[in-house]
Design a protein around this motif. Structure first.
Motif, PDB file in Angstrom:
ATOM      1  N   GLU A   2      -4.569  45.165 -26.497  1.00  0.00           N
ATOM      2  CA  GLU A   2      -4.009  44.100 -27.325  1.00  0.00           C
ATOM      3  C   GLU A   2      -4.702  44.056 -28.682  1.00  0.00           C
ATOM      4  O   GLU A   2      -4.070  43.838 -29.714  1.00  0.00           O
ATOM      5  CB  GLU A   2      -4.154  42.758 -26.604  1.00  0.00           C
ATOM      6  N   PHE A   5      -3.437  46.920 -30.840  1.00  0.00           N
ATOM      7  CA  PHE A   5      -2.110  46.607 -31.386  1.00  0.00           C
ATOM      8  C   PHE A   5      -2.214  45.614 -32.541  1.00  0.00           C
ATOM      9  O   PHE A   5      -1.580  45.757 -33.572  1.00  0.00           O
ATOM     10  CB  PHE A   5      -1.225  46.032 -30.271  1.00  0.00           C
ATOM     11  N   HIS A  98       5.609  48.490 -34.335  1.00  0.00           N
ATOM     12  CA  HIS A  98       4.506  48.604 -33.385  1.00  0.00           C
ATOM     13  C   HIS A  98       4.901  48.042 -32.021  1.00  0.00           C
ATOM     14  O   HIS A  98       4.581  48.625 -30.981  1.00  0.00           O
ATOM     15  CB  HIS A  98       3.282  47.847 -33.919  1.00  0.00           C
ATOM     16  N   LEU A  99       5.599  46.910 -32.045  1.00  0.00           N
ATOM     17  CA  LEU A  99       6.025  46.292 -30.787  1.00  0.00           C
ATOM     18  C   LEU A  99       6.951  47.218 -30.010  1.00  0.00           C
ATOM     19  O   LEU A  99       6.833  47.368 -28.795  1.00  0.00           O
ATOM     20  CB  LEU A  99       6.724  44.953 -31.085  1.00  0.00           C
ATOM     21  N   PHE A 100       7.874  47.862 -30.726  1.00  0.00           N
ATOM     22  CA  PHE A 100       8.802  48.801 -30.093  1.00  0.00           C
ATOM     23  C   PHE A 100       8.044  49.987 -29.508  1.00  0.00           C
ATOM     24  O   PHE A 100       8.340  50.461 -28.406  1.00  0.00           O
ATOM     25  CB  PHE A 100       9.835  49.260 -31.133  1.00  0.00           C
ATOM     26  N   THR A 101       7.045  50.469 -30.249  1.00  0.00           N
ATOM     27  CA  THR A 101       6.262  51.618 -29.784  1.00  0.00           C
ATOM     28  C   THR A 101       5.512  51.307 -28.504  1.00  0.00           C
ATOM     29  O   THR A 101       5.488  52.116 -27.564  1.00  0.00           O
ATOM     30  CB  THR A 101       5.266  52.042 -30.880  1.00  0.00           C
ATOM     31  N   TRP A 102       4.935  50.121 -28.430  1.00  0.00           N
ATOM     32  CA  TRP A 102       4.095  49.775 -27.279  1.00  0.00           C
ATOM     33  C   TRP A 102       4.905  49.340 -26.055  1.00  0.00           C
ATOM     34  O   TRP A 102       4.474  49.556 -24.927  1.00  0.00           O
ATOM     35  CB  TRP A 102       3.116  48.674 -27.667  1.00  0.00           C
ATOM     36  N   THR A 103       6.056  48.706 -26.268  1.00  0.00           N
ATOM     37  CA  THR A 103       6.791  48.127 -25.135  1.00  0.00           C
ATOM     38  C   THR A 103       7.960  48.980 -24.657  1.00  0.00           C
ATOM     39  O   THR A 103       8.303  48.966 -23.478  1.00  0.00           O
ATOM     40  CB  THR A 103       7.338  46.735 -25.507  1.00  0.00           C
ATOM     41  N   ILE A 104       8.577  49.729 -25.556  1.00  0.00           N
ATOM     42  CA  ILE A 104       9.773  50.498 -25.196  1.00  0.00           C
ATOM     43  C   ILE A 104       9.435  51.969 -24.973  1.00  0.00           C
ATOM     44  O   ILE A 104       9.776  52.551 -23.941  1.00  0.00           O
ATOM     45  CB  ILE A 104      10.876  50.374 -26.277  1.00  0.00           C
ATOM     46  N   PHE A 106       6.324  53.169 -24.861  1.00  0.00           N
ATOM     47  CA  PHE A 106       5.008  53.276 -24.208  1.00  0.00           C
ATOM     48  C   PHE A 106       4.076  54.222 -24.974  1.00  0.00           C
ATOM     49  O   PHE A 106       3.448  55.117 -24.409  1.00  0.00           O
ATOM     50  CB  PHE A 106       5.148  53.740 -22.751  1.00  0.00           C
ATOM     51  N   ASP A 107       4.060  54.003 -26.295  1.00  0.00           N
ATOM     52  CA  ASP A 107       3.147  54.737 -27.192  1.00  0.00           C
ATOM     53  C   ASP A 107       3.430  56.237 -27.205  1.00  0.00           C
ATOM     54  O   ASP A 107       2.535  57.048 -27.482  1.00  0.00           O
ATOM     55  CB  ASP A 107       1.691  54.483 -26.785  1.00  0.00           C
ATOM     56  N   SER A 114       9.650  54.697 -34.536  1.00  0.00           N
ATOM     57  CA  SER A 114      10.119  53.430 -33.958  1.00  0.00           C
ATOM     58  C   SER A 114      10.865  52.609 -34.995  1.00  0.00           C
ATOM     59  O   SER A 114      11.927  52.040 -34.722  1.00  0.00           O
ATOM     60  CB  SER A 114       8.940  52.632 -33.399  1.00  0.00           C
TER      61      SER A 114
END
Length: 816
Positions: A2, A5, A98-104, A106-107, A114
């Motif tokens: 977290e 991010f 960044h949110l899309f990268t981490w949640t959709i 998965f980095d 993204s």
């Protein structure tokens, strides 16, 4: 994780832009007004769709289409605002990449990719999907008007799903065409040529919409000039439709011209004009507008600001303002204006007056949907009523002759054809038809109404000269059924005379069921006229012989009676099949308690009930089970319960053998208007029949008799085995029964028994079985299973014997 991010987001270590990418911007003098207009469009469109989806009467067709258009417009306007402020800048500012990268992902992808993906989704969904969905539904709205005027009695509910499918198909086509080029115009402007396929597809859709919209105006003006349409309503409707259609025609014509400009006015990169612009510090780039169109613009190489032509600016603002324009037009309708006034008053703490609240229901009916569902029917219902009364009264058997009437197989296929050459509407001023444009029509003439004594009555007769073909199916068979029921030609003329049915004509419209069939009740509620589609017509012809023989053999059948089937053919209108039926729910008073449509299934079988229940609202199976837990209103005597179930078990197999399912039990529960008096009469009868009862018990009976008006109704229950024959104001009939305690009158019949278990129902069964599971009690099941479930449910949950009374038990008195 977290923290990592958060650091990436705050420090902006990963950007949505590549160092060498060209970031074009809209000039500030255009961006601000664009965002303002877009915000107003979102507010207006949101107000419309929220109002339509939350007010039940506004959800009627075609207002529900406007609700969906408003929803699509609000979403499209939001995506357009993102385009104006730069989608990538918006994504980067809020850290959505960044949110899309981490949640959709998965980095598994970079922030840039993204952001790029989100930008593409915004263009595809906002521009190609929702913008074209709105345009497609607007086109369908115009098509629906034409189809409604051509086939007024065809259920509009059945067309709605095709409108959604058509609009969605247009959107998918635009998305497919747009995908190859959207990756070039999303992160920046591109020097690549504009997508000819995409712009050509948009030109075709816009041209088609404009032509359809213009045709709907011309067709409506022509069809609504008929003399059977109220002149006042005709003027109101045409003004609304013309204003709505012309506003959108102007908006989309500007976009169409911009589209053709993009297709045929492309400045070559090696032209003299391009060289001159380059010398001034401008480059020619292609960007994608919110309408989905790719246009060529000048981009300042120093500021990266995109400069539009005046025509491009006008078309962009026009396409963005569709939600705002639609909201303004709808606010001219009385009900929406009322909501606006109420909202402003509530904001400033001003209470709405009682007079304004009382006018609310009247304003609610003054919408386009109210016109399409009622006022269009004046001339058409006159045609129907004359056709039915004329044909049903030509052939009549002597009283009681049905039992000896010979019936042959040829009688079932017999068809009697005739023509009506003119329709007379007496006192047209009463119907709102008395105006100069009507008098000017060549096929119309006015006469003065003459009384039998030859004197003038100073009332006009509007005579419409046109040929109407009427076809009656099996006149001999239906005359026999009418004779069995005691229906005479005098009954038909008295019930279906247009002079007595003015109010009922304006109340006619689509029923509450899924079929959306047109319903017309006679003024005395004796007859119902209902439309049937071709498939229902063929289904009835298939079971006609067995149905007729069953009714003639079992006079006490619970099947709702059909007294005639007619086909009306009129020039320029689609032929319509009509059923003349008997109304099985004739109330003895005015205290209807509940109305149920019961099938024995539980999937989607619940009616949403507001805070205040309206007795006329049709409830369903789950509603019945819930209400039974709150109160005991099903109290059949054992004699009646056995009688009803015996009849039902004879009726339903006829339907099963005809491959019919989805029929219903109509149960109307009426509060007995003479309940108090009949209960007291029952107590007196009991006391007079029990003279030999000991004095103490007589005294107890008398005391309870005197207090019968003050005690709870449950305590007034007479013995369940006591037949209500002493209730002189009530006579049991085939469809009407008294509850065991005389508190309620039950109206019972089997209705809607013309649904064949066809391919559509089998497909529905397959789809719902997959979604709900094999144990789910869905409505669409095969006739054998439907029959068993129907009987089991009625026997266990509906036709139930009322609980025994706690007092005045004959067995108890006799034992003592």
């Amino acid at each position: 994780m977290e923290q990592e991010f958060s650091d990436l987001t705050l420090n902006n270590t990963a950007s949505c832009f590549k160092p060498d990418s060209i970031r074009y911007n809209i000039p500030p003098e255009l961006k601000t007004p664009y965002v303002i207009v877009g915000s107003l469009s979102i507010i207006a469109a949101t107000f419309l769709f929220v109002t339509i989806f939350t007010v039940k009467k506004l959800k009627a067709h075609p207002s529900i289409m406007i609700g969906y258009i408003s929803l699509f417009e609000a979403i499209s306007a939001f995506h357009s605002i993102l385009w104006a402020v730069s989608t990538l800048e918006y994504v980067e500012y809020f850290g959505l990449g960044h949110l899309f990268t981490w949640t959709i992902t998965f980095d598994q992808s970079s922030t840039y990719h993204s952001c790029f993906t989100l930008c593409i989704l915004n263009q595809l969904l906002g521009f190609s999907l929702f913008s074209v969905l709105s345009l497609g539904m607007n086109m369908c709205l115009c098509i629906d008007l034409v189809l409604t005027l051509r086939a007024p009695f065809y259920p509009a509910k059945r067309r709605f799903k095709f409108y959604l499918m058509f609009s969605f198909l247009l959107s998918i086509i635009m998305m497919i065409v747009s995908i190859p080029k959207v990756k070039d115009t999303c992160p920046s402007a591109t020097e690549a040529n504009a997508s000819q396929r995409q712009n050509s597809a948009m030109a075709v859709i816009l041209t088609l919409y404009i032509l359809v919209s213009l045709f709907s105006i011309v067709y409506a003006a022509r069809m609504l000039s008929r003399p059977g349409i109220s002149s006042e309503i005709r003027d109101i409707f045409m003004k609304k439709h013309v204003l709505y259609s012309l506003s959108f025609i102007i908006i989309w014509t500007l976009n169409l011209l911009n589209t053709y400009h993009a297709l045929y006015r492309d400045i070559g990169k090696k032209s003299l004009e391009a060289e001159g612009l380059k010398a001034e510090g401008y480059s020619l780039q292609y960007i994608r507008l919110p309408s989905g169109l790719e246009v060529q613009v000048r981009v300042n190489e120093d500021t990266n600001e995109a400069h539009f032509t005046v025509f491009q600016i006008i078309s962009v603002f026009a396409s963005l303002s569709t939600g705002l324009v639609m909201g303004i037009i709808r606010c001219f309708e009385p009900y929406f204006a009322f909501l606006m006034v109420r909202t402003f008053k509530s904001f400033y703490g001003v209470t709405v007056s009682e007079e304004e609240i009382n006018e609310r229901n009247n304003k609610l009916t003054d919408t386009i949907s109210a016109f399409l569902n009622s006022s269009l029917n004046i001339e058409l219902v006159h045609i129907i009523l004359k056709a039915i009364t004329q044909e049903c009264t030509k052939f009549e058997l002597e009283e009681g002759a049905w039992a000896n009437q010979p019936i042959s197989d040829t009688n079932f296929s017999e068809k009697k054809k005739c023509k009506i050459h003119e329709i007379e509407i007496k006192d047209p001023a009463k119907w709102g038809l008395f105006d100069e444009p009507v008098k000017a029509l060549s096929n119309v003439k006015f006469n003065i109404l003459k009384r039998e004594d030859g004197m003038s009555d100073d009332k006009d007769i509007l005579t419409i000269n046109e040929d109407i073909a009427i076809e009656e199916l099996a006149p001999t068979i239906f005359a026999t059924i009418r004779n069995q029921e005691g229906i005479t030609k005098e009954h038909i003329i008295e019930s279906l005379s247009p002079e007595f049915n003015r109010d009922m004509v304006f109340k006619a419209g689509e029923g509450q069921g899924k079929s959306g069939s047109f319903f017309f009740f006679s003024h005395d509620r004796r007859f119902i006229i209902k439309t049937m589609n071709d498939e229902e017509y063929q289904t009835f012809k298939r079971i006609f012989r067995k149905y007729t023989r069953h009714l003639l053999k079992h006079q006490d059948s619970l099947l709702a009676r059909i007294f005639g089937i007619f086909t009306v053919k009129r020039e320029k209108l689609t032929p319509v099949h009509l059923i003349l039926m008997g109304n099985t729910c004739t109330l003895q008073g005015k205290k209807l308690k509940y109305m149920f449509d019961l099938k024995g299934s539980f999937v989607n079988r619940e009616t949403k009930v507001g805070k205040v229940h309206k007795p006329s609202q049709t409830l369903k199976d789950i509603n019945l089970l819930n209400l039974k837990m709150q109160e005991n209103f099903l109290k059949f005597t054992k004699v009646d319960a056995d009688k009803i179930m015996e009849r039902m078990k004879k009726d339903v197999p006829i339907l099963k053998r005809g491959n019919i399912m989805d029929y219903s039990l109509l149960l109307a529960i009426e509060e007995n208007p003479n309940y108090g008096r009949q209960a007291a009469s029952s107590l007196k009868k009991l006391s007079s029949d029990l003279e030999e009862v000991p004095l103490t018990q007589k005294f107890s009976i008398q005391n309870q008799e005197e207090e019968s008006k003050n005690i709870d109704e449950e305590d007034k229950t007479p013995d369940e085995d006591t037949e209500p024959s002493h209730a002189t104001d009530f006579q049991e009939s085939r469809h009407m029964f008294m509850s065991s305690n005389m508190q309620y009158i039950y109206h019972i019949s089997i209705i809607d028994y013309l649904q064949d278990y066809n391919f559509d129902k089998k497909l529905e069964n397959f789809a719902k079985t997959i979604m709900r599971g094999t144990k789910a009690e869905i409505s669409a099941v095969n006739p054998k299973r439907y029959r068993k479930r129907f009987i089991d449910f009625m026997e266990s949950e509906v036709i139930v014997v009322g609980k025994k009374s706690n007092s005045f038990k004959i067995e108890r008195l006799e034992s003592k």
